[in-house]
Design a protein around this motif. Structure first.
Motif, PDB file in Angstrom:
ATOM      1  N   LYS A   1       0.840  -1.191   0.000  1.00  0.00           N
ATOM      2  CA  LYS A   1       0.000   0.000   0.000  1.00  0.00           C
ATOM      3  C   LYS A   1       0.880   1.248   0.000  1.00  0.00           C
ATOM      4  O   LYS A   1       2.084   1.171   0.116  1.00  0.00           O
ATOM      5  N   ARG A   2       0.249   2.367  -0.114  1.00  0.00           N
ATOM      6  CA  ARG A   2       0.997   3.616  -0.076  1.00  0.00           C
ATOM      7  C   ARG A   2       0.364   4.569   0.934  1.00  0.00           C
ATOM      8  O   ARG A   2      -0.827   4.484   1.232  1.00  0.00           O
ATOM      9  N   ALA A   3       1.185   5.486   1.405  1.00  0.00           N
ATOM     10  CA  ALA A   3       0.670   6.518   2.304  1.00  0.00           C
ATOM     11  C   ALA A   3       0.760   7.852   1.588  1.00  0.00           C
ATOM     12  O   ALA A   3       1.739   8.122   0.891  1.00  0.00           O
ATOM     13  N   ALA A   4      -0.283   8.662   1.762  1.00  0.00           N
ATOM     14  CA  ALA A   4      -0.345   9.924   1.035  1.00  0.00           C
ATOM     15  C   ALA A   4      -0.382  11.106   1.992  1.00  0.00           C
ATOM     16  O   ALA A   4      -1.040  11.051   3.025  1.00  0.00           O
ATOM     17  N   ILE A   5       0.317  12.169   1.602  1.00  0.00           N
ATOM     18  CA  ILE A   5       0.112  13.450   2.285  1.00  0.00           C
ATOM     19  C   ILE A   5      -1.017  14.141   1.521  1.00  0.00           C
ATOM     20  O   ILE A   5      -0.939  14.324   0.302  1.00  0.00           O
ATOM     21  N   CYS A   6      -2.072  14.480   2.230  1.00  0.00           N
ATOM     22  CA  CYS A   6      -3.266  15.016   1.568  1.00  0.00           C
ATOM     23  C   CYS A   6      -3.357  16.529   1.655  1.00  0.00           C
ATOM     24  O   CYS A   6      -4.001  17.161   0.825  1.00  0.00           O
TER      25      CYS A   6
ATOM     26  N   VAL B   1      -0.032  13.432  -2.447  1.00  0.00           N
ATOM     27  CA  VAL B   1       1.398  13.267  -2.705  1.00  0.00           C
ATOM     28  C   VAL B   1       1.839  12.040  -1.923  1.00  0.00           C
ATOM     29  O   VAL B   1       1.589  11.933  -0.718  1.00  0.00           O
ATOM     30  N   TRP B   2       2.479  11.108  -2.624  1.00  0.00           N
ATOM     31  CA  TRP B   2       2.790   9.811  -2.012  1.00  0.00           C
ATOM     32  C   TRP B   2       4.148   9.810  -1.344  1.00  0.00           C
ATOM     33  O   TRP B   2       5.106  10.358  -1.859  1.00  0.00           O
ATOM     34  N   MET B   3       4.195   9.157  -0.183  1.00  0.00           N
ATOM     35  CA  MET B   3       5.486   8.944   0.470  1.00  0.00           C
ATOM     36  C   MET B   3       5.972   7.578  -0.015  1.00  0.00           C
ATOM     37  O   MET B   3       5.412   6.540   0.332  1.00  0.00           O
TER      38      MET B   3
ATOM     39  N   ILE C   1       7.278  19.914   3.051  1.00  0.00           N
ATOM     40  CA  ILE C   1       6.169  20.765   2.618  1.00  0.00           C
ATOM     41  C   ILE C   1       6.500  21.411   1.282  1.00  0.00           C
ATOM     42  O   ILE C   1       5.658  21.512   0.382  1.00  0.00           O
ATOM     43  N   GLU C   2       7.740  21.844   1.087  1.00  0.00           N
ATOM     44  CA  GLU C   2       8.122  22.411  -0.209  1.00  0.00           C
ATOM     45  C   GLU C   2       7.996  21.351  -1.311  1.00  0.00           C
ATOM     46  O   GLU C   2       7.470  21.627  -2.393  1.00  0.00           O
ATOM     47  N   CYS C   3       8.444  20.134  -1.022  1.00  0.00           N
ATOM     48  CA  CYS C   3       8.312  19.055  -2.007  1.00  0.00           C
ATOM     49  C   CYS C   3       6.839  18.824  -2.352  1.00  0.00           C
ATOM     50  O   CYS C   3       6.472  18.636  -3.514  1.00  0.00           O
ATOM     51  N   PHE C   4       6.018  18.830  -1.329  1.00  0.00           N
ATOM     52  CA  PHE C   4       4.574  18.630  -1.500  1.00  0.00           C
ATOM     53  C   PHE C   4       4.002  19.688  -2.454  1.00  0.00           C
ATOM     54  O   PHE C   4       3.286  19.376  -3.410  1.00  0.00           O
TER      55      PHE C   4
END
Lengths: 395, 381, 402
Positions: free
Chosen positions: B3-8, B232-234, B340-343
């Protein structure tokens, strides 16, 4: 022959040969005498880096002789009696060439008593026998305390230690009112505690030891006396252990933010205000940014109190250090949870109660009111929790 | 990892020299409300946030259990809360674990630090050293960094001019970032004439004292779409601790960072970072660290950091377009700022700084003297 | 429901702890941690090479070390490894256990070691806890973790004589358990016949909370190694499976003293238990679990929380204690290790609950092993402003089938 700290005068002389240091005898060519009251006389001949010791009838021909009583002689050799003060106090005399006698100081390694069990009685004699020599006069400026020791059991006894004018005095027995008295049912517990075999809290907790009087004074003992060293633990320590004592402080500038700021500022005006949750109506003490239950900002301000009723009081016997000053607080004191007029449920306000009124406080429950109280304000108010000195009974 | 984890969603207050009018609770609350507003997430025990990860530090906050002070404003009343008592980037690594483990499907991650509160950040970091030897010697993170700077600048042939260039670039980039600390404009001459604070570190080589707070919402792959259209996926995380005593370390070797990066690359399937990653955010607490960390993540050759600067490496590889740590973040929170900048870049929301075609980005952060602990997070759109 | 379904199963395969004592002047912090780690590795038959990741936890200000994992690398062996430092409050020990479980279950790491420690003699504990309070407000008032409120509550509910007796009975049971645990900090050799005497003579701390009833301040460390199912089965004959865990915090202040039945103060203990059991389908926890290692900061809380953790009513929990059913050999043995009242190196304390519960499941607790098979164990943590963490351990990997 009499024993002092478990050691006889003969023990000291009998081990001289094995303790002799040839390197300390370089250039010494002399005969020294020892006249120990109650034990006898000895002649010590040192020449060419070697020594000879013999019992003597008289000390004729010695370049210098030491005259002392047995206890002082053993004490000095054991490190229990300070040689300089024994000398200046006349307990040790040197007849003949004092300068020459000084050379004997380098001739021998320090005497170490043979390992043997010390009884509780031996330990107590040693612990109290060394109290005065362990006293740290410099640390006791302005201190005027009397420590009592009441140790039970078959080997027990009573002692009183006086500290005043930066001097220390030991008396057997307890004949006056002390600042604090340590009572132990079994003297052995006290000995074990001093030797670090049991910790003090455990003994106190189990009721095997008690501090009668001001426990804070008891805790300060360690400031005034050097730690007791177990004579059985002589020789090289198994590990070189040091304890580094340090108080760490980094100055901080805490800001209040608008909510806490408004709340604290109101205290200057002798007002207690609170912010109410728009959803559940809960009031916050101190005022905080959100209602944690409802996760919404609480921005409606209400003035409450300043009188109220006590719902619960922490009756505090244990002396807490104030983290902002490091000072212990005076005990007992009462921390009260007040339901200020206009508040409900768990909207409690915490503060202190006037210390002489602790025993008159009743907590409320449900409809039943607790003791009514009112704040006592400080003359000079700065926007701090202690703009209220404390609460007192409203009567 | 199936699975994947996402920053929403992310939220932040601006990085500032100090917030004299707000306590950290106020700063966090602004971020909290923004996340609630953006995502409409709830605290429902079935469907909402059951676990919150915070990041703060007892010494910087001067408060035992510093997370106790934030429980109200991060919504943790009768919910789980765990404090990342380490550099904030590790909070993202841990949030990823919470999601991938299946134990949680929505996690709120918030952090704060008011560096301005204490008398000296150096006094704080001095406390990271053992009380017997290093602490009395006066070690702190800056003096440790200076030792590393000395060794690295010699190895890589880094000049005072190149370090000055790095500082000027950081501030220029920071100006394009609406959440970056506002600093004075400086030119290279000013940097080179700024006082030597810990040889070879000059005052302007070091990041400035900063206050900041942020929030992020992280969700499982299944749940992410409820909170955002553009997750955005980690994709990979790795960290590595180096030895404690400076003498036990090879300070210019990048040992911990190379390990951390290799672990993150392995998990994210990155083979060649120069090709596979389009944007890099590196935690340059001091100017010399930008080329050093660039070597560590594999975009500059070993010991070639000096030449890499001259060749325009930072712009070629899109490094620290946010202004980087050097422009000003709290020491503890650089990693969250990098992420956060990457996001924002991965979502195409980086405004003037936006790079086209960013599909994969790297956030790196370090903690301890001379980057003793390193962590790397790979993020993908 | 998300919680119950793990990506992959996680087993405890190594357990180590130091002797807990107020006299550990012979070691510094990393050295003391190393003792626990060496013991855990030996227990698992592993070396540091096998460990992928370290999770470190304690309370920084108790020893005044900033980010202590950096220095402690000397003793933890974290050099070259992934390393996290995650903390909560008194709960921190079990928090790093939960974190290790999450990290392994995620697939990011196969073998993770959680290490918790405290050297409370190197700071002032009550002062340290008091520093938790807001500097602008409560810090001047708070009394560390000491409160007489539970005594006040139970005395109101059950009458002075019964309440004081049950608290002291609980205390004596813990002492008897501690006597069987060679790692315990303190055991006084108390006997039930002494109860009345102790009630009368033990010094009071706050209200009716007496010194004998309060937890100790200890130095000590605990390390627990967690592995994924595949590795756990390969490496361990008796892995203990982590079934689930829950963390429940509360708001910043202790606003729970209104004493008005119209406004009951919610308790994290009961909330945590209810939610954890509901999502794991456990209807009767007192029957389900075979042993409970509880973070009991004082005997009064120990008695009262039994009611919350096992979802009991009225005086059911009090009776359990009165009938000594919480003793080793009883219906629900509580803290066969002696619990927190006997040993409390705070950063390790809550991890010790997990470690001791796992030892019971394995049957390796030695003199304090309970005399019946242990298939299901419960461990709890306590800290902050009445926060709770619960973890469930299982002997068999069979609950998913149910």
């Amino acid at each position: 022959m009499a024993e002092y700290w478990g050691v006889t005068v003969d023990d000291i002389f009998d081990t001289m040969q094995e303790r002799f240091r040839p390197e300390g005898a370089a250039g010494v060519d002399a005969v020294f005498g020892y006249d120990i009251a109650g034990a006898g006389k000895w002649k010590l001949t040192v020449k060419d880096g070697a020594m000879k010791l013999e019992k003597a009838k008289d000390l004729a021909g010695c370049v210098a002789s030491m005259v002392s009583d047995s206890e002082t002689f053993v004490g000095v050799n054991m490190g229990k009696v300070d040689a300089t003060s024994a000398f200046t106090g006349g307990k040790i005399k040197v007849e003949g060439d004092l300068g020459a006698f000084g050379k004997t100081g380098k001739l021998f390694r320090k005497y170490a008593p043979p390992k043997k069990e010390m009884s509780v009685k031996d330990y107590l004699a040693d612990m109290f026998g060394t109290v005065v020599s362990r006293f740290k006069a410099d640390a006791t400026e302005g201190v005027d305390y009397i420590y009592g020791f009441d140790l039970g059991g078959k080997d027990g006894g009573k002692w009183t230690v006086f500290i005043k004018d930066q001097k220390c005095r030991l008396v057997t027995g307890i004949d006056c009112k002390t600042s604090v008295t340590l009572e132990f049912g079994e003297a052995k517990d006290y000995v074990d505690m001093i030797l670090g075999k049991i910790d003090a809290n455990s003994l106190l907790a189990a009721g095997r030891g008690a501090a009668i009087g001001d426990i804070n004074i008891a805790l300060k003992w360690g400031l005034y006396f050097e730690k007791y060293v177990d004579p059985m633990a002589t020789g090289e320590p198994e590990q070189e252990l040091l304890m580094l004592k340090k108080t760490i402080s980094v100055n901080q500038a805490f800001v209040t933010g608008p909510i806490m700021g408004k709340f604290l500022n109101a205290l200057k005006e002798k007002k207690i205000i609170t912010n109410r949750c728009p959803k559940c109506g809960r009031m916050h003490f101190p005022a905080r940014e959100v209602c944690a239950e409802c996760r919404v900002r609480a921005e409606e301000w209400v003035e409450v109190g300043p009188k109220g009723q006590v719902r619960y009081m922490e009756y505090v016997y244990y002396s807490f250090p104030d983290p902002l000053t490091g000072e212990s607080r005076e005990t007992p004191y009462g921390m009260i949870m007040v339901l200020l007029d206009g508040c409900k449920g768990n909207d409690i306000f915490m503060h202190l109660i006037r210390s002489d009124q602790i025993d008159r406080i009743q907590g409320g429950r449900n409809e039943k009111s607790g003791t009514r109280v009112r704040p006592v304000w400080n003359e000079h108010r700065v926007g701090s929790i202690f703009d209220i000195k404390y609460f007192e009974i409203d009567e | 990892m199936g699975k994947r984890a996402a920053i929403c969603a992310v939220a932040q207050v601006r990085n500032q020299p100090e917030y004299p009018h707000l306590r950290f609770q106020n700063m966090l609350l602004e971020c909290f409300e923004s996340i609630m507003e953006q995502t409409k997430v709830t605290f429902d025990m079935e469907k909402g946030i059951r676990n919150i990860i915070t990041c703060s530090d007892d010494v910087f906050d001067a408060r035992t259990i510093s997370n106790n002070g934030v429980t109200d404003v991060v919504g943790a009343h009768f919910r789980g809360e765990e404090k990342m008592a380490q550099e904030s980037i590790n909070g993202l690594g841990y949030a990823m674990a919470c999601i991938l483990s299946g134990h949680d499907d929505v996690v709120l991650f918030m952090g704060h630090c008011k560096e301005s509160q204490s008398e000296s950040r150096l006094m704080c970091t001095n406390l990271a050293y053992d009380p017997f030897y290093c602490r009395p010697l006066g070690m702190d993170f800056r003096s440790a960094d200076a030792l590393q700077a000395g060794e690295y600048t010699e190895k890589a042939g880094i000049t005072d001019e190149q370090l000055a260039k790095i500082v000027v670039r950081a501030r220029r980039n920071g100006k394009k970032n609406p959440y970056a600390r506002v600093n004075d404009d400086v030119d290279e001459k000013t940097v080179m004439s700024s006082p030597m604070v810990c040889d070879p570190l000059r005052a302007l080589h070091c990041y400035p004292v900063t206050d900041w707070a942020y929030a992020m919402l992280i969700a499982s792959e299944e749940r992410a779409k409820e909170f955002t259209k553009n997750p955005v996926w980690m994709a990979g995380f790795g960290s590595c601790m180096d030895e404690y005593f400076m003498g036990d370390r090879d300070l210019a070797s990048n040992f911990p960072l190379k390990n951390a990066a290799a672990r993150a690359y392995a998990k994210a399937g990155v083979k060649d970072p120069k090709k596979d990653i389009q944007l890099f955010e590196l935690s340059d607490h001091a100017a010399y660290q930008l080329p050093l960390w660039a070597e560590g993540v594999g975009i500059a050759g070993d010991g070639k950091g000096g030449a890499w600067i001259d060749e325009g490496g930072p712009d070629t590889f899109n490094v620290n377009l946010s202004g980087g740590h050097l422009n000003g973040n709290p020491l503890l929170l650089g990693g969250a700022a990098r992420a956060i900048e990457c996001f924002l870049q991965l979502r195409g929301e980086a405004g003037e700084r936006q790079v086209k075609g960013v599909k994969r980005a790297l956030a790196q952060a370090a903690y301890g003297g001379a980057g003793q602990h390193q962590a790397v997070l790979i993020m993908e759109s | 429901m998300a919680h119950g379904k793990k990506n992959r199963n996680v087993g405890i395969i190594g357990i180590g702890q130091t002797k807990h004592s107020s006299h550990r002047e012979d070691v510094n912090q990393p050295e003391m941690m190393h003792e626990a780690i060496a013991a855990a590795l030996k227990d698992a038959g592993l070396t540091m090479k096998d460990i992928d990741c370290i999770v470190h936890g304690n309370m920084e200000l108790f020893e005044m070390i900033h980010q202590p994992d950096l220095w402690h690398t000397l003793g933890t062996g974290a050099g070259g490894k992934d390393c996290f430092r995650i903390t909560t409050g008194g709960t921190v020990g079990i928090t790093i256990g939960c974190a290790a479980d999450n990290l392994v279950a995620s697939g990011m790491y196969d073998i993770v070691m959680a290490i918790g420690f405290e050297k409370l003699q190197e700071g002032h504990t009550t002062g340290g806890i008091t520093n938790m309070a807001d500097p602008l407000w409560f810090r001047n008032l708070q009394t560390g973790a000491l409160t007489g409120s539970k005594a006040y509550d139970l005395i109101y509910e059950f009458g002075e004589e019964r309440a004081k007796k049950v608290s002291m009975t609980y205390r004596i049971i813990m002492d008897k358990h501690a006597a069987l645990n060679s790692n315990a900090h303190r055991s006084f050799g108390l006997d039930f016949a002494q109860a009345d005497d102790l009630i009368k003579n033990s010094p009071k701390l706050v209200g009716d909370l007496k010194l004998i009833e309060m937890c100790s301040q200890s130095d000590g460390a605990c390390a627990v190694i967690f592995a994924c199912e595949k590795k756990a089965k390969e490496l361990s004959k008796k892995p203990v499976w982590v079934r689930d865990h829950i963390t429940v915090h509360r708001e910043e202040v202790f606003n729970i003293f209104g004493y008005d039945d119209k406004y009951p103060a919610r308790q994290t203990q009961r909330f945590a238990a209810e939610n954890l059991y509901a999502r794991n389908g456990i209807k009767k926890p007192l029957e389900y679990f075979d042993v409970f290692e509880m973070y009991d900061p004082a005997s009064w809380w120990g008695v009262d929380w039994l009611r919350d953790f096992f979802l009991l009513k009225g005086d059911e929990a009090v009776k359990l204690v009165e009938d000594r059913e919480i003793m080793i050999g009883g219906k629900m043995p509580v803290n066969p290790s002696g619990g927190v009242i006997a040993s409390n190196p705070i950063g390790a304390t809550a991890l010790l609950r997990v470690a001791e519960a796992a030892l019971q499941v394995r049957g390796d607790a030695g003199a304090h092993q309970i005399p019946k098979p242990v298939n299901h164990a419960l461990a709890s943590g306590f800290g902050g402003t009445m926060w709770t963490v619960l973890m469930m351990l299982e002997k068999e990997l069979n609950w998913q089938e149910a």
